[in-house]
Design a protein around this motif. Sequence first.
Motif, PDB file in Angstrom:
ATOM      1  N   PRO A  14       4.701 -25.570 -13.502  1.00 45.06           N
ATOM      2  CA  PRO A  14       6.051 -26.030 -13.152  1.00 45.06           C
ATOM      3  C   PRO A  14       7.097 -25.313 -14.012  1.00 45.06           C
ATOM      4  O   PRO A  14       6.800 -24.859 -15.133  1.00 45.06           O
ATOM      5  CB  PRO A  14       6.026 -27.531 -13.481  1.00 45.06           C
ATOM      6  N   THR A  15       8.303 -25.235 -13.517  1.00 43.69           N
ATOM      7  CA  THR A  15       9.380 -24.524 -14.195  1.00 43.69           C
ATOM      8  C   THR A  15       9.555 -24.970 -15.635  1.00 43.69           C
ATOM      9  O   THR A  15       9.675 -24.140 -16.533  1.00 43.69           O
ATOM     10  CB  THR A  15      10.697 -24.688 -13.412  1.00 43.69           C
ATOM     11  N   LYS A  16       9.558 -26.278 -15.877  1.00 37.76           N
ATOM     12  CA  LYS A  16       9.785 -26.760 -17.248  1.00 37.76           C
ATOM     13  C   LYS A  16       8.685 -26.290 -18.191  1.00 37.76           C
ATOM     14  O   LYS A  16       8.946 -25.960 -19.348  1.00 37.76           O
ATOM     15  CB  LYS A  16       9.931 -28.281 -17.284  1.00 37.76           C
ATOM     16  N   ASP A  17       7.446 -26.200 -17.699  1.00 34.81           N
ATOM     17  CA  ASP A  17       6.351 -25.706 -18.530  1.00 34.81           C
ATOM     18  C   ASP A  17       6.476 -24.209 -18.789  1.00 34.81           C
ATOM     19  O   ASP A  17       6.145 -23.725 -19.872  1.00 34.81           O
ATOM     20  CB  ASP A  17       4.997 -26.006 -17.869  1.00 34.81           C
ATOM     21  N   ILE A  18       6.961 -23.470 -17.798  1.00 36.41           N
ATOM     22  CA  ILE A  18       7.165 -22.027 -17.971  1.00 36.41           C
ATOM     23  C   ILE A  18       8.253 -21.780 -19.020  1.00 36.41           C
ATOM     24  O   ILE A  18       8.077 -20.953 -19.923  1.00 36.41           O
ATOM     25  CB  ILE A  18       7.539 -21.358 -16.637  1.00 36.41           C
ATOM     26  N   ILE A  19       9.351 -22.496 -18.918  1.00 33.69           N
ATOM     27  CA  ILE A  19      10.440 -22.345 -19.889  1.00 33.69           C
ATOM     28  C   ILE A  19       9.935 -22.653 -21.289  1.00 33.69           C
ATOM     29  O   ILE A  19      10.204 -21.916 -22.244  1.00 33.69           O
ATOM     30  CB  ILE A  19      11.650 -23.230 -19.514  1.00 33.69           C
ATOM     31  N   ASN A  20       9.175 -23.723 -21.427  1.00 35.77           N
ATOM     32  CA  ASN A  20       8.636 -24.096 -22.740  1.00 35.77           C
ATOM     33  C   ASN A  20       7.696 -23.012 -23.272  1.00 35.77           C
ATOM     34  O   ASN A  20       7.777 -22.631 -24.444  1.00 35.77           O
ATOM     35  CB  ASN A  20       7.919 -25.444 -22.661  1.00 35.77           C
ATOM     36  N   ALA A  21       6.804 -22.497 -22.419  1.00 39.99           N
ATOM     37  CA  ALA A  21       5.845 -21.476 -22.854  1.00 39.99           C
ATOM     38  C   ALA A  21       6.553 -20.197 -23.310  1.00 39.99           C
ATOM     39  O   ALA A  21       6.167 -19.595 -24.307  1.00 39.99           O
ATOM     40  CB  ALA A  21       4.851 -21.170 -21.734  1.00 39.99           C
ATOM     41  N   ILE A  22       7.583 -19.799 -22.585  1.00 36.28           N
ATOM     42  CA  ILE A  22       8.352 -18.610 -22.967  1.00 36.28           C
ATOM     43  C   ILE A  22       9.107 -18.872 -24.276  1.00 36.28           C
ATOM     44  O   ILE A  22       9.114 -18.052 -25.192  1.00 36.28           O
ATOM     45  CB  ILE A  22       9.347 -18.202 -21.852  1.00 36.28           C
ATOM     46  N   THR A  23       9.720 -20.052 -24.379  1.00 36.47           N
ATOM     47  CA  THR A  23      10.543 -20.386 -25.539  1.00 36.47           C
ATOM     48  C   THR A  23       9.726 -20.457 -26.824  1.00 36.47           C
ATOM     49  O   THR A  23      10.147 -19.932 -27.859  1.00 36.47           O
ATOM     50  CB  THR A  23      11.279 -21.727 -25.305  1.00 36.47           C
ATOM     51  N   VAL A  24       8.541 -21.079 -26.782  1.00 37.09           N
ATOM     52  CA  VAL A  24       7.745 -21.247 -28.006  1.00 37.09           C
ATOM     53  C   VAL A  24       6.794 -20.078 -28.263  1.00 37.09           C
ATOM     54  O   VAL A  24       6.122 -20.031 -29.274  1.00 37.09           O
ATOM     55  CB  VAL A  24       6.955 -22.581 -28.004  1.00 37.09           C
ATOM     56  N   GLY A  25       6.732 -19.125 -27.308  1.00 33.72           N
ATOM     57  CA  GLY A  25       5.897 -17.944 -27.519  1.00 33.72           C
ATOM     58  C   GLY A  25       4.476 -18.051 -27.006  1.00 33.72           C
ATOM     59  O   GLY A  25       3.643 -17.199 -27.298  1.00 33.72           O
ATOM     60  N   ASP A  26       4.173 -19.101 -26.241  1.00 37.82           N
ATOM     61  CA  ASP A  26       2.830 -19.218 -25.651  1.00 37.82           C
ATOM     62  C   ASP A  26       2.642 -18.255 -24.481  1.00 37.82           C
ATOM     63  O   ASP A  26       1.518 -17.980 -24.084  1.00 37.82           O
ATOM     64  CB  ASP A  26       2.570 -20.652 -25.172  1.00 37.82           C
ATOM     65  N   LEU A  80       5.547 -27.986  10.815  1.00 45.22           N
ATOM     66  CA  LEU A  80       5.497 -27.047   9.693  1.00 45.22           C
ATOM     67  C   LEU A  80       4.387 -27.413   8.719  1.00 45.22           C
ATOM     68  O   LEU A  80       4.225 -28.570   8.345  1.00 45.22           O
ATOM     69  CB  LEU A  80       6.841 -27.046   8.953  1.00 45.22           C
ATOM     70  N   ILE A  81       3.643 -26.400   8.306  1.00 42.53           N
ATOM     71  CA  ILE A  81       2.658 -26.514   7.236  1.00 42.53           C
ATOM     72  C   ILE A  81       3.231 -25.713   6.079  1.00 42.53           C
ATOM     73  O   ILE A  81       3.573 -24.533   6.240  1.00 42.53           O
ATOM     74  CB  ILE A  81       1.301 -25.928   7.676  1.00 42.53           C
ATOM     75  N   THR A  82       3.351 -26.325   4.902  1.00 42.77           N
ATOM     76  CA  THR A  82       4.041 -25.652   3.798  1.00 42.77           C
ATOM     77  C   THR A  82       3.488 -26.094   2.456  1.00 42.77           C
ATOM     78  O   THR A  82       2.592 -26.937   2.377  1.00 42.77           O
ATOM     79  CB  THR A  82       5.564 -25.901   3.888  1.00 42.77           C
ATOM     80  N   SER A  83       4.041 -25.544   1.405  1.00 38.65           N
ATOM     81  CA  SER A  83       3.661 -25.915   0.051  1.00 38.65           C
ATOM     82  C   SER A  83       4.396 -27.193  -0.354  1.00 38.65           C
ATOM     83  O   SER A  83       5.406 -27.556   0.244  1.00 38.65           O
ATOM     84  CB  SER A  83       3.967 -24.770  -0.908  1.00 38.65           C
ATOM     85  N   PRO A  84       3.898 -27.897  -1.373  1.00 41.64           N
ATOM     86  CA  PRO A  84       4.524 -29.154  -1.799  1.00 41.64           C
ATOM     87  C   PRO A  84       5.895 -28.953  -2.431  1.00 41.64           C
ATOM     88  O   PRO A  84       6.218 -27.875  -2.935  1.00 41.64           O
ATOM     89  CB  PRO A  84       3.541 -29.705  -2.846  1.00 41.64           C
ATOM     90  N   LYS A  85       6.686 -30.021  -2.443  1.00 40.14           N
ATOM     91  CA  LYS A  85       7.984 -30.004  -3.127  1.00 40.14           C
ATOM     92  C   LYS A  85       7.777 -29.593  -4.579  1.00 40.14           C
ATOM     93  O   LYS A  85       6.790 -29.952  -5.193  1.00 40.14           O
ATOM     94  CB  LYS A  85       8.638 -31.387  -3.075  1.00 40.14           C
ATOM     95  N   GLY A  86       8.734 -28.813  -5.084  1.00 42.29           N
ATOM     96  CA  GLY A  86       8.674 -28.393  -6.481  1.00 42.29           C
ATOM     97  C   GLY A  86       8.020 -27.046  -6.699  1.00 42.29           C
ATOM     98  O   GLY A  86       8.148 -26.464  -7.770  1.00 42.29           O
ATOM     99  N   THR A  87       7.323 -26.523  -5.699  1.00 37.39           N
ATOM    100  CA  THR A  87       6.731 -25.188  -5.834  1.00 37.39           C
ATOM    101  C   THR A  87       7.801 -24.149  -5.501  1.00 37.39           C
ATOM    102  O   THR A  87       8.771 -24.442  -4.804  1.00 37.39           O
ATOM    103  CB  THR A  87       5.529 -25.010  -4.890  1.00 37.39           C
ATOM    104  N   LEU A  93      12.513 -22.591   0.404  1.00 38.29           N
ATOM    105  CA  LEU A  93      12.624 -23.051   1.795  1.00 38.29           C
ATOM    106  C   LEU A  93      13.586 -24.228   1.901  1.00 38.29           C
ATOM    107  O   LEU A  93      14.434 -24.261   2.792  1.00 38.29           O
ATOM    108  CB  LEU A  93      11.249 -23.448   2.346  1.00 38.29           C
ATOM    109  N   ASP A  94      13.446 -25.220   1.003  1.00 36.10           N
ATOM    110  CA  ASP A  94      14.328 -26.392   1.058  1.00 36.10           C
ATOM    111  C   ASP A  94      15.793 -26.000   0.883  1.00 36.10           C
ATOM    112  O   ASP A  94      16.675 -26.570   1.514  1.00 36.10           O
ATOM    113  CB  ASP A  94      13.914 -27.421   0.002  1.00 36.10           C
TER     114      ASP A  94
END
Length: 191
Positions: A14-26, A80-87, A93-94
Amino acid sequence: ALPIYYTISIEYAPTKDIINAITVGDADLAFCTPPLIDDPLKGLKTDLVFCEHCSILLPPGHELIGKGEITFEDIKNEQLITSPKGTGLRINLDRVFSSHGFHPNIVCESNDMDLIFRSVRDGMGYAIIPRWQVYSKPEIRNCSVNVNIPEACAYIGISYNTNPAISAACVDFKNFAVKFLNGVKKNIYDK
């Protein structure tokens, strides 16, 4: 000189985890759609590297196959067949659906693109997919149609932390990735 070897680990988050990983250097780099917003306080920097267009994947024999391009009017009564909300795909698309007042009839959500492809093939509905998927899977080309929907594209960014300065290995990989994506763009979209 000895060759330099790199290890690449690819994960979805998820976006928040990506931001955290980039910010802390993971994590050194992240490809995101929609792109992350620069945050100078966290040292987060994003460069836009690609604009991905989409196609619609239809069940075999569908009446819209062979139509030049598809609009919202063409698919308003389809499932429509699609990915879940938040992806990333669904966020993009939304955004487009909302800006055009389109309310699709979503019948299935999955992160598994192969499941989405099989569900479409089996007649459950249609899917809106990144156009590169059409070019990388020749078996779906004859069931795919380009989209004539304004703004139906996804911008992809590569994000990294500027505090401390990005390593030489990250710069090398970032440059490689940008060059690779430009090659993809040239081969797929500039023909």
